[in-house]
Design a protein around this motif. Structure first.
Motif, PDB file in Angstrom:
ATOM      1  N   GLU A  48      79.491  75.440  75.004  1.00  7.26           N
ATOM      2  CA  GLU A  48      79.227  73.997  74.914  1.00  7.26           C
ATOM      3  C   GLU A  48      77.764  73.742  74.549  1.00  7.26           C
ATOM      4  OE1 GLU A  48      78.778  71.899  78.613  1.00  7.26           O
ATOM      5  OE2 GLU A  48      80.242  70.412  77.978  1.00  7.26           O
ATOM      6  N   LEU A  49      76.865  74.530  75.153  1.00  7.94           N
ATOM      7  CA  LEU A  49      75.441  74.355  74.847  1.00  7.94           C
ATOM      8  C   LEU A  49      75.140  74.741  73.404  1.00  7.94           C
ATOM      9  CD1 LEU A  49      73.863  75.686  78.160  1.00  7.94           C
ATOM     10  CD2 LEU A  49      73.655  73.375  77.259  1.00  7.94           C
ATOM     11  N   GLY A  50      75.937  75.657  72.862  1.00  9.69           N
ATOM     12  CA  GLY A  50      75.756  76.033  71.458  1.00  9.69           C
ATOM     13  C   GLY A  50      76.004  74.871  70.518  1.00  9.69           C
ATOM     14  N   ALA A  51      76.792  73.905  70.984  1.00  3.59           N
ATOM     15  CA  ALA A  51      77.063  72.717  70.172  1.00  3.59           C
ATOM     16  C   ALA A  51      76.263  71.532  70.696  1.00  3.59           C
ATOM     17  CB  ALA A  51      78.556  72.413  70.195  1.00  3.59           C
ATOM     18  N   ILE A 102      78.106  81.447  70.638  1.00  7.28           N
ATOM     19  CA  ILE A 102      77.196  80.309  70.865  1.00  7.28           C
ATOM     20  C   ILE A 102      76.625  79.841  69.525  1.00  7.28           C
ATOM     21  CG2 ILE A 102      74.996  79.603  71.894  1.00  7.28           C
ATOM     22  CD1 ILE A 102      75.595  81.597  74.180  1.00  7.28           C
TER      23      ILE A 102
END
Lengths: 291, 245
Positions: B111-114, B160
């Motif tokens: 999620e943090l990758g997006a 990620i």
């Protein structure tokens, strides 16, 4: 042991410890994310108190609105310190020690500024009604109950925000791996601003809870900041519930020490306990050991 | 004389760095480095420890400031652009060490990758894409990432990076800390991803054998300067590298 006295000291310890817990979370959320030893956190505490006093006296605002004004003052001052002082220093690759020295300077200069503007006299807010309640042999005031409820509601809100929300996970990302956080495009300055808002808000609330029962003085912010620092490290950096537990433990220990020792020994007991805990668990009560 | 098998003017260049000099404070690490990466191309950068490989990647994605030179990405100058904006514009970087968030779950890492994607449905769709490429991540999406093996962590780090749908992936020593068999698999996945998604990849490595097997071109970096550029086929034929390092 006098059980009635023990019960009363326990309740007093919970009341004091709840404020310490608030201070611990407020210091911890900033330190854990930014690694800045934010001694100037004291500015938000005292700023909130003086903001509320000024709003009440000079603007004639009613009690509730004066508190809101004080709260806003504390948050704005805390965030301004990040934006005006810390951020430009980070941009110039200043070391954390250098930033700490600036923070120390601010924490020394601000009380002088308050004294110049408001004078050296103690300041007070209008006193709201504060009835007391009897629970068996234990007495507790309405303001104490409010302080405990407010403190733990805010701590729960912040802990939930950090763990459950997407932005909260960005805060965790910045705390645990800032290089990777930057690599995935997390705006570090935005995260820092938000943690300064949260931390400053919490300590401003603590400052107002204190001032509604005590007095505002120019130097009032330093001691609570240090208490917050001890609570955060005792509980574990990076854990909101750890910092809260650390604060509660400090309050209870300080209060219980009165069973056997003179009140003056309270701080000695607190520091002794912190030393012992950190000796056994350097990561704090709920903190994670370094990988 | 520096060999140059391709000319950025004659190919569709996604990234072009021209005469870049960069470093940390007064310490200069890169000196007059020029390179380019075409759309869909896999390019390697080889060099020994301290040659400036990591600094090169961080400079390209604007984590390290430029002292001089020019960087163009998708035909626009990005020399003054922040790293946050670079990620939003389609460049991603996977650091060599700890390229994941160890305390968070796999799904939270992805999620943090997006980070730049606000539509939650789109985030979930991209996550499913990653789970198709790396099924182990899907199986263990609720696991804490720090408990993964080195190879699984490397897969997660690629996942990620993919969550941002990058046009150019910068990979810093993706073979670090994983077994030779996993290195081979990982590099094959990288090559396949580049081909299937028309995505460009710039990989810095010390593992000569692994990198030359998948790259279209390779640069050699020595003491902060490019000393060789040749095609992947030429690099595979080369038997001696150490004189270049």
């Amino acid at each position: 042991m006098d059980l009635n006295l023990f019960a009363q000291l326990t309740v007093s310890g919970i009341v004091v410890g709840s404020t310490y817990a608030l201070l611990g979370v407020s210091f911890g959320v900033i330190y854990a994310t930014t690694r800045i030893f934010h001694l100037a956190h004291a500015v938000a505490y005292a700023g909130a108190a003086y903001g509320a006093v000024w709003a009440s006296e000079a603007l004639g605002l009613p009690f509730g609105l004066a508190l809101l004004f004080g709260l806003a003052t504390g948050v704005v001052l805390g965030v301004l310190i990040e934006i005006v002082f810390y951020r430009p220093m980070r941009k110039r690759n200043a070391t954390l020690l250098t930033i700490f020295l600036v923070s120390l300077g601010i924490s020394v200069a601000f009380p002088n500024l308050l004294q110049i503007v408001f004078g050296p006299d103690n300041k007070t807010l209008p006193r709201p009604d504060n009835p007391t309640y009897e629970l068996g042999s234990v007495t507790i005031s309405r303001q104490d109950v409010i302080a405990v409820l407010v403190a733990w509601a805010l701590i729960a809100a912040v802990a939930t925000f950090i763990v459950k929300t997407r932005f909260g996970r960005s805060v965790t990302a910045m705390r645990t791996n800032p290089t990777m956080a930057e690599a995935v495009g997390i705006d570090g300055n935005r995260v820092y601003t938000v943690v300064f808002v949260i931390g400053s808000f919490l300590i401003a609330v603590a400052g107002l809870l204190f001032t509604t029962r005590g007095v505002a003085t120019p130097t009032m912010g330093l001691q609570p900041t240090l208490t917050g620092f001890i609570a955060a490290f005792l509980g574990g950096i990076g854990s909101q519930w750890g910092a809260a537990l650390g604060g509660l433990a400090l309050g209870l220990l300080s209060s219980w020490s009165a069973l056997y020792l003179q009140v003056d020994y309270g701080p000695v007991v607190v520091f002794g306990a912190m030393f012992l805990v950190l000796l056994i668990r350097p990561q704090g009560l709920l903190g994670k050991a370094a990988a | 004389m520096l060999q140059t098998p391709t000319d950025p003017q004659t190919t569709t260049s996604l990234l072009t760095a021209t005469g870049i000099t960069a470093g940390y404070g007064k310490q200069r690490v890169l000196s007059d480095v020029s390179l380019h990466v075409a759309a869909g191309e896999v390019v390697g950068v080889l060099g020994h420890n301290g040659a400036g490989k990591t600094t090169l990647l961080k400079t390209l994605i604007r984590m390290v400031p430029l002292t001089s030179g020019e960087i163009e990405f998708q035909g626009r100058s990005v020399s003054r652009t922040s790293s946050v904006k670079m990620v939003r514009q389609g460049m991603s970087i996977t650091p060599a060490t700890t390229p994941i968030f160890r305390d968070l779950k796999v799904s939270q890492n992805l999620e943090l990758g997006a980070s730049g994607v606000t539509d939650r449905t789109e985030v979930r769709r991209r996550m499913d894409e990653v789970f198709e490429i790396f099924p182990i991540l899907g199986d263990r999406r609720e696991s804490i990432a720090g408990r993964f093996s080195g190879g699984q962590q490397r897969q997660l780090s690629l996942g990620i990076a993919l969550m941002a749908h990058p046009k150019l992936m910068l990979l810093d020593e993706p073979s670090l800390g994983i077994s030779p068999a996993v290195v081979e698999t990982t590099f094959k996945i990288i090559k396949d991803l580049a081909r299937e998604r028309d995505m460009s990849v710039l990989i810095v490595e010390q593992n000569v054998k692994a990198i030359t097997s998948i790259v279209d071109r390779v640069y050699v970096l020595r003491n902060g300067a490019i000393v060789l550029e040749e095609t992947g086929a030429e690099a595979q034929q080369r038997e001696i590298w150490w004189d270049l390092f």
